[in-house]
Scaffold this motif. Sequence first.
Motif, PDB file in Angstrom:
ATOM      1  N   LEU A 210      10.974  -0.837  -7.288  1.00 41.07           N
ATOM      2  CA  LEU A 210      10.245  -1.105  -6.217  1.00 41.07           C
ATOM      3  C   LEU A 210       9.830  -1.902  -5.064  1.00 41.07           C
ATOM      4  CD1 LEU A 210       7.263  -0.133  -9.582  1.00 41.07           C
ATOM      5  CD2 LEU A 210       7.875   1.272  -7.432  1.00 41.07           C
ATOM      6  N   LYS A 211       9.645  -1.465  -4.239  1.00 42.28           N
ATOM      7  CA  LYS A 211       9.065  -2.662  -2.940  1.00 42.28           C
ATOM      8  C   LYS A 211       8.376  -3.790  -3.252  1.00 42.28           C
ATOM      9  CE  LYS A 211       7.979  -2.652   2.044  1.00 42.28           C
ATOM     10  NZ  LYS A 211       6.822  -1.344   3.212  1.00 42.28           N
ATOM     11  N   ALA A 212       8.005  -4.681  -2.932  1.00 39.94           N
ATOM     12  CA  ALA A 212       7.534  -5.932  -3.463  1.00 39.94           C
ATOM     13  C   ALA A 212       6.246  -6.161  -4.281  1.00 39.94           C
ATOM     14  CB  ALA A 212       8.396  -6.927  -2.618  1.00 39.94           C
ATOM     15  N   GLU A 213       5.744  -5.587  -2.774  1.00 39.64           N
ATOM     16  CA  GLU A 213       4.195  -5.415  -3.323  1.00 39.64           C
ATOM     17  C   GLU A 213       3.500  -4.203  -3.747  1.00 39.64           C
ATOM     18  OE1 GLU A 213       5.127  -3.939   1.133  1.00 39.64           O
ATOM     19  OE2 GLU A 213       5.203  -5.810   0.317  1.00 39.64           O
ATOM     20  N   ASN A 214       4.925  -3.248  -4.069  1.00 43.87           N
ATOM     21  CA  ASN A 214       3.833  -2.092  -5.446  1.00 43.87           C
ATOM     22  C   ASN A 214       4.226  -2.695  -6.393  1.00 43.87           C
ATOM     23  OD1 ASN A 214       3.317  -0.616  -3.035  1.00 43.87           O
ATOM     24  ND2 ASN A 214       5.412   0.827  -2.652  1.00 43.87           N
ATOM     25  N   ASP A 215       5.370  -3.326  -6.624  1.00 45.65           N
ATOM     26  CA  ASP A 215       5.872  -4.287  -7.981  1.00 45.65           C
ATOM     27  C   ASP A 215       5.143  -5.444  -8.307  1.00 45.65           C
ATOM     28  OD1 ASP A 215       8.088  -3.754  -9.639  1.00 45.65           O
ATOM     29  OD2 ASP A 215       9.177  -4.893  -8.823  1.00 45.65           O
ATOM     30  N   ALA A 216       4.276  -5.846  -7.256  1.00 42.79           N
ATOM     31  CA  ALA A 216       3.279  -6.835  -7.179  1.00 42.79           C
ATOM     32  C   ALA A 216       2.001  -6.207  -8.258  1.00 42.79           C
ATOM     33  CB  ALA A 216       3.038  -8.143  -6.426  1.00 42.79           C
ATOM     34  N   LEU A 251       6.258 -10.051   1.732  1.00 45.43           N
ATOM     35  CA  LEU A 251       4.738  -9.129   1.178  1.00 45.43           C
ATOM     36  C   LEU A 251       4.703  -8.765   2.463  1.00 45.43           C
ATOM     37  CD1 LEU A 251       3.893 -11.684  -2.093  1.00 45.43           C
ATOM     38  CD2 LEU A 251       4.804  -8.818  -2.413  1.00 45.43           C
ATOM     39  N   ASN A 252       3.656  -7.751   2.448  1.00 44.60           N
ATOM     40  CA  ASN A 252       2.456  -7.303   3.204  1.00 44.60           C
ATOM     41  C   ASN A 252       1.339  -7.802   2.697  1.00 44.60           C
ATOM     42  OD1 ASN A 252       0.466  -5.534   4.858  1.00 44.60           O
ATOM     43  ND2 ASN A 252       1.957  -4.176   5.315  1.00 44.60           N
TER      44      ASN A 252
END
Length: 411
Positions: A210-216, A251-252
């Motif tokens: 998953l993309k980083a901010e989605n993963d977070a 991160l966005n």
Amino acid sequence: MINDHNIQAFFALLRVGLWGNGNLDLLIDGTTDWQEVYRLATEQSVLGLVLAGLERSDVKPPRVLLLQWIRKVLMIEQRNKKMNAFVTNLIEKLRRNDIYAILVKGQGIAQCYEKTLWRSFGDVDLFLSDENYQKAKELLLPLGKITEPEEVAKKHFAMDIEGWAVELHGTLKSGLSSRVDKVLVRLQEDTFYDGQVRLWTNGQTQIFLLKAENDAFYVFTHILQHFYKEGVGLRQICDWCRLMWTYRDSLNYGLLKKRIRRAGLMSEWKAFYNLASRYLGMPDLGSQDSQARMSDQRSSVRLTGVESATSRHSSNKFGSAHDSIADFMVCDSRYDKKADRIMEFILKSGNMGHNRDMSHFSKYPYLIRKCVSMGRRIGDLINHARIFPLDSLRFFPRIMFNGIISAVKGE
């Protein structure tokens, strides 16, 4: 904050293992009960992290215990190597059959640690689109055995393949509330329709994450699932911390904050961030001063083989990666009491609730077991109402409804 000396020594070593720095002199001394520290590290599935902290300590456990500790961590390391090889083979097998999956949690997040092989391993969790979920079930079913009934509504299928626990997920929904799940559906659309992923190069194989901010966001909602339903462990919170720290520069924050608010989880986020900061040493990513102080440590973060595949998708309308609105990434003292109560629950229940008496599973018929589990869940929700009163009430109906449906279907 918890004042027990041995617990404080455990957290001091855990912080150093997580971040590679810290002063152990004041907390590790001749009065430390090393058996208790070892018990806590085992119970919370952070043996490797605490051993990494011990490497930087002048005071060590008794030799026999230290050798036992090292042996256990070396076993974790070897098991992780074998698991990485299994993941590569599994992903390649799926791709040869035109099936594409996203690896979530587990070995993907392990790449965010300095000692990637010292993180305690778990299941192999694959996230798939509707079509690929069905195709993957058909392909893998002859290769292993089903370990629990499929949860059709949740699109969750669990198997044992070659001794590895593999779970297929056709959705990332939390089962907490429709408000939370709507945001997770949006995250799913980002992943499958917009191709917003990052890559981990495992050997010669590129594996989608998953993309980083989605993963977070997803990892955090998964923490809450366990917190509200059975019990959460420190390893999961450490994963969340290392993920955000590793990708702090990309991160966005604007998008992440927008999603937390839309899901109605800002209170939980700030309470858990407070806990991560005070107990685990998580830096305040929303503070520019903190960023400056920690900048000299950036070379210690392992990014080898992990990269973003979708920087072109960083949406400016939600704010840039360094947006000043990242005020939710700081330790807020107003959440101290909530954080302390969460930590008391974590230490009491153990990793994933493993400290709890589970003897009813072997003593009673299925429906009685379900009643006992539901009774315990009600008790947890009452306890959590002291921490998050409104959300405990908001999540209660969905959690209980899902439990009843599961009992009726025999899942």
